[in-house]
Every structure is written in structure tokens, then in C-alpha cells.
Design an enzyme around this catalytic site. Structure first.
Site, PDB file in Angstrom:
ATOM      1  N   TYR A 155       0.803  -1.231   0.171  1.00  0.00           N
ATOM      2  CA  TYR A 155      -0.348  -0.022  -0.068  1.00  0.00           C
ATOM      3  C   TYR A 155       0.837   1.678   0.393  1.00  0.00           C
ATOM      4  CZ  TYR A 155      -4.336   2.407   0.961  1.00  0.00           C
ATOM      5  OH  TYR A 155      -5.475   3.501   0.052  1.00  0.00           O
ATOM      6  N   LYS A 162      -3.044   8.704   3.157  1.00  0.00           N
ATOM      7  CA  LYS A 162      -4.888   8.336   3.359  1.00  0.00           C
ATOM      8  C   LYS A 162      -4.170   9.259   4.981  1.00  0.00           C
ATOM      9  CE  LYS A 162      -7.436   6.312   0.737  1.00  0.00           C
ATOM     10  NZ  LYS A 162      -8.572   7.396  -0.105  1.00  0.00           N
TER      11      LYS A 162
HETATM   12  O1  0WE Z   1      -6.980   2.594  -1.621  1.00  0.00           O
HETATM   13  C1  0WE Z   1      -6.853   1.872  -2.207  1.00  0.00           C
HETATM   14  C2  0WE Z   1      -6.850   2.469  -3.780  1.00  0.00           C
HETATM   15  C3  0WE Z   1      -5.977   3.495  -4.214  1.00  0.00           C
HETATM   16  C4  0WE Z   1      -5.413   3.096  -5.617  1.00  0.00           C
HETATM   17  C5  0WE Z   1      -4.973   1.979  -6.904  1.00  0.00           C
HETATM   18  C6  0WE Z   1      -4.414   2.299  -7.789  1.00  0.00           C
HETATM   19  C7  0WE Z   1      -4.640   1.325  -8.466  1.00  0.00           C
HETATM   20  C8  0WE Z   1      -4.028   1.999 -10.634  1.00  0.00           C
HETATM   21  C9  0WE Z   1      -4.615   4.572  -5.404  1.00  0.00           C
HETATM   22  N1  0WE Z   1      -3.705   4.332  -7.141  1.00  0.00           N
HETATM   23  C10 0WE Z   1      -3.579   3.640  -7.743  1.00  0.00           C
HETATM   24  N2  0WE Z   1      -2.962   3.443  -9.360  1.00  0.00           N
HETATM   25  C11 0WE Z   1      -3.492   3.045  -9.728  1.00  0.00           C
HETATM   26  O2  0WE Z   1      -2.091   2.916 -11.617  1.00  0.00           O
HETATM   27  N3  0WE Z   1      -7.358   1.001  -1.764  1.00  0.00           N
HETATM   28  C12 0WE Z   1      -7.996   0.654  -0.460  1.00  0.00           C
HETATM   29  C13 0WE Z   1      -7.503  -0.850  -2.420  1.00  0.00           C
HETATM   30  C14 0WE Z   1      -6.186  -1.158  -2.322  1.00  0.00           C
HETATM   31  O3  0WE Z   1      -5.261  -0.515  -2.978  1.00  0.00           O
HETATM   32  C15 0WE Z   1      -3.644  -1.594  -2.688  1.00  0.00           C
HETATM   33  C16 0WE Z   1      -4.174  -2.441  -1.612  1.00  0.00           C
HETATM   34  C17 0WE Z   1      -5.233  -1.909  -1.598  1.00  0.00           C
HETATM   35  C18 0WE Z   1      -7.237  -2.665  -0.243  1.00  0.00           C
HETATM   36  C19 0WE Z   1      -2.473  -1.807  -3.205  1.00  0.00           C
HETATM   37  C20 0WE Z   1      -1.634  -2.324  -2.627  1.00  0.00           C
HETATM   38  C21 0WE Z   1      -2.742  -3.156  -1.344  1.00  0.00           C
HETATM   39  C22 0WE Z   1      -3.511  -2.980  -0.677  1.00  0.00           C
END
Ligand code: 0WE
Length: 255
Positions: A155, A162
Site C-alpha cells: 500500500y 491516507k
Molecule cells: O486505496 C485503495 C486504492 C488506491 C489506488 C489504487 C491504484 C491502482 C491503479 C491508488 N492508485 C492506484 N493507481 C493505479 O495505477 N485501496 C484501499 C485499494 C487497495 O489498493 C492497494 C491495496 C488495497 C486494499 C494497493 C496495495 C495493497 C493493498
């Protein structure tokens, strides 16, 4: 009559019908709220327009939240339409994909700035403009994740963004409280959305929650939407500056 009847607000962050922003929209619409939407980039227009139509929205505009002029333009237009709003749903985050794959220690200055700008600063940028239109008080709701509090593998810079977002919720709540504007965050457990797609190990994360979380299951989008509805409604009239976990109890385990 619903618990959001007579309330008007704007939702940032619908990408498709799996978006948590869309679940918030449906919950709010079902209880009588009137909704405005923005979307990011031409490509999404074709997806968003029919969704907005489903909930009878009179306002669907493109808005790149990293551009102050575009935010100004949207609020000027919204002000001409409604003059007053009651809520904002902020469901926006972005980090470079390569910063969600390697190690946090390798985050570049540019990657750090991008993630913090889009995922954290935009809440303040939107809140300041929305507050001017919240002349009868209001509710601002954002989405966060457990990776702000504890290290979640991969993450990375999003966890730092966050953390900044959650601190921003408290400072904004302190600033805007005298106008009866509440600011809160929903820390949702992992949900299959566009933002979660293609993240290596996401399926394993869902499985881990299913096995470990007190409720022995994952959170549903509708449950996140219902929590946003609670924050927008007067049921939460004394609640501000909070981060509420909607994660089937996973975070109480401290894993
Ligand atoms: O906040 C999120 C997602 C945030 C996110 C996801 C992406 C994917 C594609 C921000 N930027 C991008 N950029 C991209 O190019 N989540 C809570 C979902 C999430 O994302 C993770 C998680 C989880 C759960 C990333 C790594 C590990 C766990």
C-alpha cells in the site's frame, strides 16, 4: 420521505458501477438525496452519464481534481444550479502503479507528491469551496483505508497519503465546525473496485479478511454506501472529525 430527503450534494470519484462512490450515490438516492457528479477524463464520460441518469442527476461534469481551475469551474456551475449544498462525497485516490508494487523506501519525490496531492490535498481543496455553499451546515465524507494506520504490504505511499487524509479530516472538522459542517472518513475494508483491480495479492487480501475478520466475511459496497448515508443524514448530527471502520472488524485485530 427518506433520511436524506431535501439534501443536495456532489459526489467526486465515480469511475464505474463498482465504485464505492457509486454505492454511496445509490444509498443517498434511495433516501431522497439529490446528486451531482464529477468524473475524471473523457474516457469515463460514457460510463458516468447513464449512471447519473439512473439517479436523476441534473449535473454531470468532468473535473480533474489536481487542477484548481477545474474545481473552481465545477463549484461555480454547481452554485448557479443549486446555490446551496448539504454534502460532499470525496472518493478519490491515485498513486503511480509502480509505487504500489515495490517498497515504500523507493518512492520518488514525484510519486510522493502525486499521491499526496490527488489522494489527500483534494479533500481540502473541495472542502473550502463546498463550505461556501453549505449555508445551512453540511456533511463532508471521504474514504480511507487501514493502510493509513498500520503497514499493509504494497500500500506504500497510499498509506502515507491516507494518513495525511485522516489528519486533514480532523483539521477540517475543527475549522468548519462553527459553520455546522461535519467532516468524517469511512475506512472501508477491501472491495473489488477499479482502484483495487490489478493490484497483486488483492484476491489473497479478500481471502485473509474472510478468514480473520470477526464477521468472517468482506464488506459489501452497499454497507459503505449506507455509512455515507448515515454521515450525510441528521442521524450523525453530533459526529465530526471521525474515522469509522467499515471493515467487518478486521482492524480491531491489529494485524
Ligand atoms: O486505496 C485503495 C486504492 C488506491 C489506488 C489504487 C491504484 C491502482 C491503479 C491508488 N492508485 C492506484 N493507481 C493505479 O495505477 N485501496 C484501499 C485499494 C487497495 O489498493 C492497494 C491495496 C488495497 C486494499 C494497493 C496495495 C495493497 C493493498
Amino acid at each position: 420521505m427518506g433520511i436524506a430527503a431535501g439534501k443536495k450534494g456532489i459526489i467526486f470519484g465515480v469511475a464505474n458501477d463498482h465504485s464505492l462512490a457509486w454505492y454511496c450515490a445509490q444509498a443517498l438516492h434511495s433516501q431522497g438525496a439529490e446528486l451531482a457528479f464529477t468524473y475524471q477524463g473523457e474516457a469515463l464520460e460514457r460510463r458516468i452519464k447513464p449512471l447519473a441518469e439512473e439517479v436523476g442527476s441534473p449535473f454531470v461534469e468532468p473535473c480533474d481534481l489536481s487542477d484548481d481551475d477545474q474545481i473552481d469551474r465545477v463549484f461555480t456551475k454547481l452554485n448557479r444550479l443549486w446555490g446551496e449544498i448539504d454534502f460532499v462525497i470525496h472518493a478519490v485516490a491515485f498513486a503511480d502503479k509502480k509505487d504500489l508494487e515495490g517498497h515504500f523506501v523507493d518512492t520518488s519525490r514525484a510519486g510522493f507528491q502525486l499521491a499526496l496531492d490527488v489522494s489527500a490535498y483534494t479533500l481540502t481543496a473541495v472542502a473550502r469551496r463546498a463550505a461556501q455553499m453549505m449555508t445551512s451546515g453540511g456533511s463532508i465524507v471521504t474514504l480511507t483505508y487501514y493502510g493509513a494506520e498500520k503497514v499493509v504490504p504494497h500500500y506504500n505511499v497510499m498509506g502515507v497519503a491516507k494518513a495525511a487524509l485522516e489528519a486533514s479530516v480532523r483539521y477540517l472538522a475543527a475549522d468548519l465546525g462553527e459553520k455546522n459542517i461535519r467532516v468524517n472518513a469511512i475506512s472501508a475494508g477491501p472491495v473489488r473496485t477499479l482502484a483495487a483491480m490489478g493490484i497483486s495479492g488483492f484476491r489473497e487480501m479478500l481471502k485473509l479478511v474472510e478468514v480473520k475478520a470477526p464477521l468472517k466475511r468482506n464488506v459489501q459496497g452497499q454497507e459503505v454506501g449506507n455509512t455515507a448515508l448515515y454521515f450525510v443524514s441528521d442521524l450523525s448530527s453530533a459526529v465530526t472529525g471521525e474515522v469509522v471502520h467499515v471493515d467487518c472488524g478486521y482492524s480491531i485485530l491489529g494485524m
